[in-house]
Motif scaffolding. Structure first.
Motif, PDB file in Angstrom:
ATOM      1  N   SER A   1      -4.122   7.300  -1.449  1.00 37.51           N
ATOM      2  CA  SER A   1      -3.771   5.935  -1.821  1.00 37.51           C
ATOM      3  C   SER A   1      -4.275   4.937  -0.789  1.00 37.51           C
ATOM      4  O   SER A   1      -4.775   3.864  -1.130  1.00 37.51           O
TER       5      SER A   1
ATOM      6  N   PRO B   1      -3.085   4.741 -11.062  1.00 34.28           N
ATOM      7  CA  PRO B   1      -2.051   5.772 -10.860  1.00 34.28           C
ATOM      8  C   PRO B   1      -1.833   6.594 -12.121  1.00 34.28           C
ATOM      9  O   PRO B   1      -1.727   6.051 -13.222  1.00 34.28           O
ATOM     10  N   LYS B   2      -1.755   7.900 -11.954  1.00 38.57           N
ATOM     11  CA  LYS B   2      -1.587   8.807 -13.084  1.00 38.57           C
ATOM     12  C   LYS B   2      -0.137   9.261 -13.256  1.00 38.57           C
ATOM     13  O   LYS B   2       0.206   9.859 -14.270  1.00 38.57           O
ATOM     14  N   ASN B   3       0.723   9.001 -12.264  1.00 34.67           N
ATOM     15  CA  ASN B   3       2.114   9.435 -12.349  1.00 34.67           C
ATOM     16  C   ASN B   3       2.960   8.541 -11.458  1.00 34.67           C
ATOM     17  O   ASN B   3       2.451   7.636 -10.779  1.00 34.67           O
ATOM     18  N   ILE B   4       4.280   8.766 -11.466  1.00 34.98           N
ATOM     19  CA  ILE B   4       5.187   7.886 -10.722  1.00 34.98           C
ATOM     20  C   ILE B   4       4.983   8.016  -9.217  1.00 34.98           C
ATOM     21  O   ILE B   4       5.252   7.069  -8.468  1.00 34.98           O
ATOM     22  N   TYR B   5       4.476   9.138  -8.767  1.00 34.96           N
ATOM     23  CA  TYR B   5       4.285   9.337  -7.338  1.00 34.96           C
ATOM     24  C   TYR B   5       3.085   8.530  -6.843  1.00 34.96           C
ATOM     25  O   TYR B   5       3.138   7.877  -5.796  1.00 34.96           O
ATOM     26  N   GLU B   6       2.005   8.542  -7.600  1.00 31.19           N
ATOM     27  CA  GLU B   6       0.839   7.737  -7.246  1.00 31.19           C
ATOM     28  C   GLU B   6       1.172   6.257  -7.369  1.00 31.19           C
ATOM     29  O   GLU B   6       0.703   5.433  -6.572  1.00 31.19           O
ATOM     30  N   ALA B   7       1.993   5.895  -8.361  1.00 29.50           N
ATOM     31  CA  ALA B   7       2.397   4.491  -8.526  1.00 29.50           C
ATOM     32  C   ALA B   7       3.236   4.031  -7.338  1.00 29.50           C
ATOM     33  O   ALA B   7       3.114   2.889  -6.876  1.00 29.50           O
TER      34      ALA B   7
ATOM     35  N   ALA C   1       9.986   7.662  -5.569  1.00 33.18           N
ATOM     36  CA  ALA C   1       9.230   7.408  -6.791  1.00 33.18           C
ATOM     37  C   ALA C   1      10.184   7.378  -7.980  1.00 33.18           C
ATOM     38  O   ALA C   1      10.843   8.372  -8.291  1.00 33.18           O
TER      39      ALA C   1
ATOM     40  N   LYS D   1      10.823   5.921 -12.184  1.00 29.01           N
ATOM     41  CA  LYS D   1      10.095   5.571 -13.401  1.00 29.01           C
ATOM     42  C   LYS D   1       9.876   4.069 -13.494  1.00 29.01           C
ATOM     43  O   LYS D   1       8.918   3.612 -14.127  1.00 29.01           O
TER      44      LYS D   1
ATOM     45  N   ARG E   1       8.812   0.820 -11.677  1.00 27.67           N
ATOM     46  CA  ARG E   1       8.072   0.402 -10.491  1.00 27.67           C
ATOM     47  C   ARG E   1       8.886  -0.593  -9.674  1.00 27.67           C
ATOM     48  O   ARG E   1       9.443  -1.556 -10.193  1.00 27.67           O
TER      49      ARG E   1
END
Length: 378
Positions: free
Chosen positions: A103, A130-136, A288, A290, A292
Protein backbone atom coordinates in the motif's frame (compact mmCIF):
# COMPACT_ATOMS: atom_id res chain seq x y z
CA UNK A 1 -13.45 8.94 26.08
CA UNK A 2 -14.64 10.89 23.10
CA UNK A 3 -12.47 13.87 22.30
CA UNK A 4 -13.46 16.05 19.39
CA UNK A 5 -10.57 17.62 17.61
CA UNK A 6 -11.17 21.31 17.05
CA UNK A 7 -9.43 24.05 15.17
CA UNK A 8 -7.86 26.43 17.67
CA UNK A 9 -9.89 29.59 17.97
CA UNK A 10 -8.63 32.98 18.94
CA UNK A 11 -7.53 32.13 22.43
CA UNK A 12 -4.84 34.73 22.60
CA UNK A 13 -3.55 37.84 20.95
CA UNK A 14 0.16 38.62 20.85
CA UNK A 15 1.23 42.16 20.23
CA UNK A 16 4.90 42.81 19.61
CA UNK A 17 6.24 46.30 20.16
CA UNK A 18 8.74 47.34 17.53
CA UNK A 19 11.83 49.16 18.74
CA UNK A 20 12.08 52.61 17.15
CA UNK A 21 14.95 53.45 14.86
CA UNK A 22 17.03 56.58 15.63
CA UNK A 23 15.18 58.44 12.91
CA UNK A 24 11.85 57.45 14.39
CA UNK A 25 12.94 58.45 17.86
CA UNK A 26 13.66 61.91 16.61
CA UNK A 27 10.29 62.21 14.93
CA UNK A 28 8.11 64.55 16.96
CA UNK A 29 5.01 62.86 15.55
CA UNK A 30 5.92 59.56 17.15
CA UNK A 31 3.10 56.99 17.19
CA UNK A 32 1.04 56.57 20.35
CA UNK A 33 -0.30 53.19 19.24
CA UNK A 34 0.02 50.06 21.36
CA UNK A 35 2.43 48.42 18.93
CA UNK A 36 3.93 48.69 15.50
CA UNK A 37 2.60 45.25 14.58
CA UNK A 38 -0.19 43.29 16.25
CA UNK A 39 0.14 39.52 15.76
CA UNK A 40 -3.14 37.68 16.27
CA UNK A 41 -3.49 33.92 16.45
CA UNK A 42 -4.36 30.85 18.46
CA UNK A 43 -2.63 28.44 20.81
CA UNK A 44 -0.84 25.27 19.72
CA UNK A 45 -2.67 22.51 21.54
CA UNK A 46 -4.81 21.41 24.42
CA UNK A 47 -4.13 18.62 26.86
CA UNK A 48 -6.34 16.69 29.25
CA UNK A 49 -5.54 14.69 32.36
CA UNK A 50 -6.83 11.12 32.24
CA UNK A 51 -8.42 9.97 35.53
CA UNK A 52 -7.29 6.90 37.43
CA UNK A 53 -3.62 6.54 36.68
CA UNK A 54 -2.81 10.16 35.94
CA UNK A 55 -1.41 10.90 32.51
CA UNK A 56 -1.56 13.92 30.28
CA UNK A 57 -2.57 13.17 26.72
CA UNK A 58 -2.48 15.44 23.71
CA UNK A 59 -5.76 16.18 22.00
CA UNK A 60 -4.31 18.50 19.38
CA UNK A 61 -0.84 18.85 17.80
CA UNK A 62 1.47 16.01 18.79
CA UNK A 63 3.43 14.93 15.72
CA UNK A 64 6.78 15.83 14.23
CA UNK A 65 6.25 14.60 10.69
CA UNK A 66 9.38 14.20 8.60
CA UNK A 67 12.41 14.43 10.89
CA UNK A 68 15.91 14.18 9.39
CA UNK A 69 17.82 11.87 7.08
CA UNK A 70 21.41 11.32 8.18
CA UNK A 71 23.18 14.66 8.38
CA UNK A 72 20.72 16.27 6.00
CA UNK A 73 18.42 19.19 6.70
CA UNK A 74 16.39 18.71 9.86
CA UNK A 75 12.74 19.59 10.17
CA UNK A 76 12.73 22.95 12.05
CA UNK A 77 10.17 21.54 14.50
CA UNK A 78 12.53 18.66 15.29
CA UNK A 79 15.31 21.19 15.84
CA UNK A 80 13.17 23.06 18.35
CA UNK A 81 12.17 19.82 20.09
CA UNK A 82 15.84 18.86 20.46
CA UNK A 83 16.78 22.33 21.68
CA UNK A 84 14.12 22.35 24.40
CA UNK A 85 14.38 18.64 25.25
CA UNK A 86 10.82 17.81 24.24
CA UNK A 87 10.55 14.03 24.44
CA UNK A 88 9.38 12.36 21.22
CA UNK A 89 9.61 8.92 19.67
CA UNK A 90 9.48 7.46 16.17
CA UNK A 91 6.13 5.71 15.79
CA UNK A 92 5.30 3.45 12.87
CA UNK A 93 3.73 0.14 11.96
CA UNK A 94 7.01 -1.71 12.39
CA UNK A 95 5.45 -5.17 12.42
CA UNK A 96 3.37 -4.80 9.25
CA UNK A 97 4.56 -6.54 6.12
CA UNK A 98 3.31 -7.55 2.72
CA UNK A 99 -0.05 -5.88 2.20
CA UNK A 100 0.74 -2.70 4.09
CA UNK A 101 4.17 -2.28 2.48
CA UNK A 102 2.50 -2.74 -0.89
CA UNK A 103 0.00 0.00 0.00
CA UNK A 104 2.86 2.38 0.80
CA UNK A 105 4.53 1.64 -2.54
CA UNK A 106 1.23 2.17 -4.36
CA UNK A 107 0.63 5.54 -2.71
CA UNK A 108 4.17 6.66 -3.56
CA UNK A 109 3.63 5.67 -7.19
CA UNK A 110 0.30 7.48 -7.35
CA UNK A 111 1.75 10.63 -5.84
CA UNK A 112 4.43 10.63 -8.51
CA UNK A 113 2.39 9.90 -11.65
CA UNK A 114 -1.31 10.53 -11.12
CA UNK A 115 -1.21 14.31 -10.72
CA UNK A 116 -4.60 15.89 -10.11
CA UNK A 117 -6.31 12.51 -10.43
CA UNK A 118 -5.23 11.40 -6.97
CA UNK A 119 -8.68 10.30 -5.95
CA UNK A 120 -9.96 6.73 -5.74
CA UNK A 121 -9.80 6.68 -9.54
CA UNK A 122 -6.04 7.13 -9.45
CA UNK A 123 -5.70 3.79 -7.70
CA UNK A 124 -7.57 2.24 -10.60
CA UNK A 125 -5.32 3.98 -13.14
CA UNK A 126 -2.27 2.40 -11.55
CA UNK A 127 -3.98 -0.95 -11.01
CA UNK A 128 -4.05 -0.57 -7.23
CA UNK A 129 -7.79 -0.55 -6.48
CA UNK A 130 -8.38 -2.25 -3.08
CA UNK A 131 -9.69 -5.78 -3.54
CA UNK A 132 -10.81 -6.40 0.07
CA UNK A 133 -11.40 -4.65 3.40
CA UNK A 134 -7.79 -5.14 4.45
CA UNK A 135 -6.37 -3.38 1.39
CA UNK A 136 -9.02 -0.66 1.82
CA UNK A 137 -7.93 -0.12 5.44
CA UNK A 138 -4.30 0.22 4.34
CA UNK A 139 -5.37 2.73 1.69
CA UNK A 140 -7.27 4.65 4.35
CA UNK A 141 -4.08 4.86 6.43
CA UNK A 142 -2.16 6.30 3.49
CA UNK A 143 -4.76 8.80 2.25
CA UNK A 144 -7.46 9.61 4.81
CA UNK A 145 -5.76 9.36 8.17
CA UNK A 146 -3.00 11.93 8.20
CA UNK A 147 -3.09 13.68 4.81
CA UNK A 148 -5.89 15.68 3.25
CA UNK A 149 -9.42 14.27 3.26
CA UNK A 150 -10.95 16.35 0.49
CA UNK A 151 -8.34 16.98 -2.19
CA UNK A 152 -6.31 13.84 -2.55
CA UNK A 153 -3.72 15.65 -4.65
CA UNK A 154 -2.88 17.49 -1.42
CA UNK A 155 -2.13 14.08 0.06
CA UNK A 156 0.62 13.70 -2.50
CA UNK A 157 1.93 17.20 -1.77
CA UNK A 158 1.91 16.47 1.94
CA UNK A 159 3.84 13.26 1.35
CA UNK A 160 6.38 14.71 -1.07
CA UNK A 161 7.24 17.94 0.73
CA UNK A 162 7.33 16.31 4.17
CA UNK A 163 8.83 12.88 3.68
CA UNK A 164 10.50 12.77 0.23
CA UNK A 165 14.03 14.17 0.49
CA UNK A 166 14.23 14.51 -3.31
CA UNK A 167 11.25 16.90 -3.20
CA UNK A 168 12.46 19.01 -0.28
CA UNK A 169 11.15 16.77 2.51
CA UNK A 170 13.09 15.62 5.56
CA UNK A 171 12.59 11.87 6.16
CA UNK A 172 9.92 9.18 6.20
CA UNK A 173 9.70 9.14 9.99
CA UNK A 174 6.82 10.32 12.17
CA UNK A 175 7.71 11.15 15.77
CA UNK A 176 4.99 11.20 18.42
CA UNK A 177 5.42 13.75 21.21
CA UNK A 178 5.21 11.94 24.55
CA UNK A 179 6.48 14.79 26.69
CA UNK A 180 4.11 15.37 29.63
CA UNK A 181 4.66 19.12 29.25
CA UNK A 182 2.96 18.92 25.86
CA UNK A 183 3.95 19.57 22.27
CA UNK A 184 3.36 23.28 22.83
CA UNK A 185 6.59 23.37 24.84
CA UNK A 186 8.50 23.67 21.54
CA UNK A 187 6.75 26.98 20.90
CA UNK A 188 6.47 28.32 24.42
CA UNK A 189 10.10 27.67 25.34
CA UNK A 190 11.35 29.27 22.14
CA UNK A 191 9.06 32.29 22.51
CA UNK A 192 10.19 32.79 26.10
CA UNK A 193 13.65 33.65 24.81
CA UNK A 194 12.55 36.88 23.15
CA UNK A 195 8.93 37.75 24.01
CA UNK A 196 8.35 39.84 27.11
CA UNK A 197 5.25 39.25 29.29
CA UNK A 198 3.95 42.74 28.56
CA UNK A 199 3.90 41.90 24.85
CA UNK A 200 1.46 39.01 25.24
CA UNK A 201 -2.27 39.00 25.95
CA UNK A 202 -3.49 35.45 26.66
CA UNK A 203 -7.08 34.19 26.51
CA UNK A 204 -8.16 37.32 24.69
CA UNK A 205 -10.89 36.62 22.16
CA UNK A 206 -10.69 38.83 19.08
CA UNK A 207 -14.07 39.93 17.72
CA UNK A 208 -13.31 42.74 15.25
CA UNK A 209 -10.45 44.14 13.19
CA UNK A 210 -10.91 47.63 11.76
CA UNK A 211 -8.25 48.72 9.29
CA UNK A 212 -7.45 51.74 7.16
CA UNK A 213 -4.46 53.63 5.77
CA UNK A 214 -4.01 55.10 9.25
CA UNK A 215 -3.52 51.71 10.93
CA UNK A 216 -5.57 49.04 12.66
CA UNK A 217 -7.79 48.74 15.72
CA UNK A 218 -8.43 45.30 17.21
CA UNK A 219 -11.44 44.86 19.50
CA UNK A 220 -11.57 42.04 22.04
CA UNK A 221 -14.62 40.32 23.51
CA UNK A 222 -14.34 42.39 26.70
CA UNK A 223 -14.39 45.59 24.57
CA UNK A 224 -10.69 46.24 25.12
CA UNK A 225 -9.08 47.76 22.02
CA UNK A 226 -5.51 47.46 20.74
CA UNK A 227 -4.06 49.74 18.07
CA UNK A 228 -1.16 49.34 15.71
CA UNK A 229 0.23 50.30 12.34
CA UNK A 230 -0.20 46.78 11.02
CA UNK A 231 -1.90 43.53 11.99
CA UNK A 232 -0.70 40.03 11.14
CA UNK A 233 -3.49 37.42 11.30
CA UNK A 234 -2.53 33.79 11.90
CA UNK A 235 -6.08 32.64 12.55
CA UNK A 236 -7.26 29.18 11.67
CA UNK A 237 -8.90 29.01 8.25
CA UNK A 238 -12.07 27.79 9.96
CA UNK A 239 -12.23 30.97 12.03
CA UNK A 240 -12.10 33.09 8.88
CA UNK A 241 -14.70 30.96 7.12
CA UNK A 242 -17.17 30.99 10.00
CA UNK A 243 -16.96 34.77 10.42
CA UNK A 244 -15.92 34.63 14.06
CA UNK A 245 -13.92 37.82 13.48
CA UNK A 246 -15.55 40.80 11.79
CA UNK A 247 -13.36 42.80 9.42
CA UNK A 248 -14.17 46.47 8.89
CA UNK A 249 -14.28 47.11 6.00
CA UNK A 250 -15.09 43.58 4.81
CA UNK A 251 -12.30 41.68 3.12
CA UNK A 252 -12.34 41.98 -0.69
CA UNK A 253 -14.30 39.39 -2.65
CA UNK A 254 -11.22 37.82 -4.25
CA UNK A 255 -9.75 37.14 -0.81
CA UNK A 256 -13.00 35.72 0.56
CA UNK A 257 -13.32 33.49 -2.51
CA UNK A 258 -9.86 32.06 -1.82
CA UNK A 259 -10.67 31.56 1.88
CA UNK A 260 -13.97 29.81 1.19
CA UNK A 261 -12.47 27.57 -1.52
CA UNK A 262 -10.15 25.91 0.99
CA UNK A 263 -11.25 23.23 3.42
CA UNK A 264 -10.71 22.41 7.08
CA UNK A 265 -10.44 18.66 7.52
CA UNK A 266 -11.75 16.88 10.62
CA UNK A 267 -9.76 14.57 12.85
CA UNK A 268 -11.05 13.00 16.06
CA UNK A 269 -9.11 11.12 18.72
CA UNK A 270 -10.90 8.85 21.18
CA UNK A 271 -8.90 7.91 24.28
CA UNK A 272 -9.76 4.92 26.48
CA UNK A 273 -8.19 3.74 29.71
CA UNK A 274 -8.50 0.19 31.06
CA UNK A 275 -7.29 -1.42 34.26
CA UNK A 276 -5.28 -3.96 32.31
CA UNK A 277 -3.89 -4.03 28.77
CA UNK A 278 -5.37 -6.71 26.49
CA UNK A 279 -4.61 -5.35 23.02
CA UNK A 280 -1.74 -5.52 20.52
CA UNK A 281 1.85 -5.37 21.78
CA UNK A 282 2.97 -3.13 18.94
CA UNK A 283 2.77 0.66 18.86
CA UNK A 284 0.03 0.79 16.23
CA UNK A 285 -2.60 -1.39 14.59
CA UNK A 286 -5.09 -1.06 11.74
CA UNK A 287 -8.64 -2.37 12.08
CA UNK A 288 -10.32 -3.41 8.81
CA UNK A 289 -14.10 -2.95 8.83
CA UNK A 290 -16.68 -3.37 6.08
CA UNK A 291 -17.44 0.33 6.52
CA UNK A 292 -14.53 2.47 5.37
CA UNK A 293 -13.25 4.78 8.10
CA UNK A 294 -14.95 2.99 11.02
CA UNK A 295 -12.44 3.25 13.89
CA UNK A 296 -9.47 2.13 11.75
CA UNK A 297 -6.25 3.56 13.26
CA UNK A 298 -5.32 2.37 16.75
CA UNK A 299 -2.34 3.48 18.82
CA UNK A 300 -1.23 2.03 22.14
CA UNK A 301 0.22 4.32 24.78
CA UNK A 302 0.64 1.36 27.14
CA UNK A 303 3.92 0.51 25.45
CA UNK A 304 7.53 0.41 26.57
CA UNK A 305 8.31 3.39 24.32
CA UNK A 306 5.50 5.57 25.69
CA UNK A 307 3.65 5.12 28.98
CA UNK A 308 3.98 1.48 30.05
CA UNK A 309 1.37 0.38 32.58
CA UNK A 310 -0.92 3.31 31.73
CA UNK A 311 -3.76 1.18 30.33
CA UNK A 312 -4.20 3.80 27.60
CA UNK A 313 -5.14 3.18 23.98
CA UNK A 314 -6.68 5.55 21.48
CA UNK A 315 -8.30 5.38 18.06
CA UNK A 316 -8.49 8.08 15.40
CA UNK A 317 -11.24 8.74 12.87
CA UNK A 318 -11.40 11.38 10.15
CA UNK A 319 -13.65 12.90 7.52
CA UNK A 320 -17.36 12.11 7.44
CA UNK A 321 -17.07 9.53 10.20
CA UNK A 322 -15.42 12.12 12.42
CA UNK A 323 -18.25 14.56 11.76
CA UNK A 324 -20.77 11.84 12.55
CA UNK A 325 -19.42 10.97 15.98
CA UNK A 326 -18.92 14.62 16.91
CA UNK A 327 -22.70 14.84 17.03
CA UNK A 328 -23.04 11.79 19.29
CA UNK A 329 -23.06 11.44 23.06
CA UNK A 330 -19.79 10.25 24.59
CA UNK A 331 -21.49 7.16 25.99
CA UNK A 332 -22.76 6.17 22.54
CA UNK A 333 -19.31 6.60 21.01
CA UNK A 334 -17.79 4.54 23.81
CA UNK A 335 -20.32 1.77 23.18
CA UNK A 336 -19.36 1.66 19.50
CA UNK A 337 -15.64 1.63 20.25
CA UNK A 338 -16.03 -1.20 22.77
CA UNK A 339 -17.98 -3.11 20.12
CA UNK A 340 -15.07 -2.70 17.69
CA UNK A 341 -12.58 -3.87 20.30
CA UNK A 342 -14.83 -6.88 20.85
CA UNK A 343 -14.62 -7.66 17.12
CA UNK A 344 -10.84 -7.28 17.25
CA UNK A 345 -10.53 -9.52 20.32
CA UNK A 346 -13.53 -11.90 20.27
CA UNK A 347 -12.06 -14.21 22.93
CA UNK A 348 -11.49 -11.40 25.44
CA UNK A 349 -13.99 -10.10 27.96
CA UNK A 350 -13.75 -6.32 27.73
CA UNK A 351 -14.87 -4.28 30.72
CA UNK A 352 -16.00 -0.70 30.40
CA UNK A 353 -13.25 1.79 29.79
CA UNK A 354 -12.56 4.64 32.15
CA UNK A 355 -13.69 7.83 30.47
CA UNK A 356 -13.59 11.55 30.89
CA UNK A 357 -15.53 14.13 28.92
CA UNK A 358 -13.21 17.10 28.59
CA UNK A 359 -14.47 20.60 28.05
CA UNK A 360 -14.22 22.02 24.56
CA UNK A 361 -10.86 23.49 23.66
CA UNK A 362 -12.51 26.18 21.58
CA UNK A 363 -15.85 28.02 21.61
CA UNK A 364 -16.78 26.80 18.12
CA UNK A 365 -15.61 23.72 16.21
CA UNK A 366 -14.15 24.78 12.87
CA UNK A 367 -11.98 21.88 11.77
CA UNK A 368 -8.38 20.92 12.32
CA UNK A 369 -6.23 20.49 9.23
CA UNK A 370 -5.99 22.93 6.33
CA UNK A 371 -6.60 21.39 2.90
CA UNK A 372 -5.80 22.93 -0.47
CA UNK A 373 -8.25 21.91 -3.22
CA UNK A 374 -6.96 21.27 -6.71
CA UNK A 375 -8.92 24.24 -8.07
CA UNK A 376 -7.48 26.77 -5.61
CA UNK A 377 -6.16 29.89 -7.32
CA UNK A 378 -3.91 32.25 -5.37
Amino acid sequence: MHQVHLAVLLSFAIFATAFPSPATAQNEHRSTKDAKVLILGGDAEDTIAVPGKQYTVKVDSNWIQGTQTGNGTANPILTLARKHHVKNHDLRLKDCRGMFDTSIDQFTQIGAVAGERVKTGAYGITGATPKNIYEAACQYYEVDWSPDQNSWIASAWNNNFTFDTDMGGFSDENNLCIDQRGFKTTIQAEAAEFIQPKQVSLNSLVTMIAYSEDGVTVTLADNTTLTGDYVLCTFSLGVLQYGDVVFEPALPSWKMEAIQSMVMATYTKIFLQFEKKFWFDTEMAIYADKERGRYPIWQSLDHVNFSPGSGLVFVTVTGDFSLRIEGMEDSDVQEEVIEVLGAMYPNTTISNAGTQTPSSVAPTPTGLLLSFPVTLKI
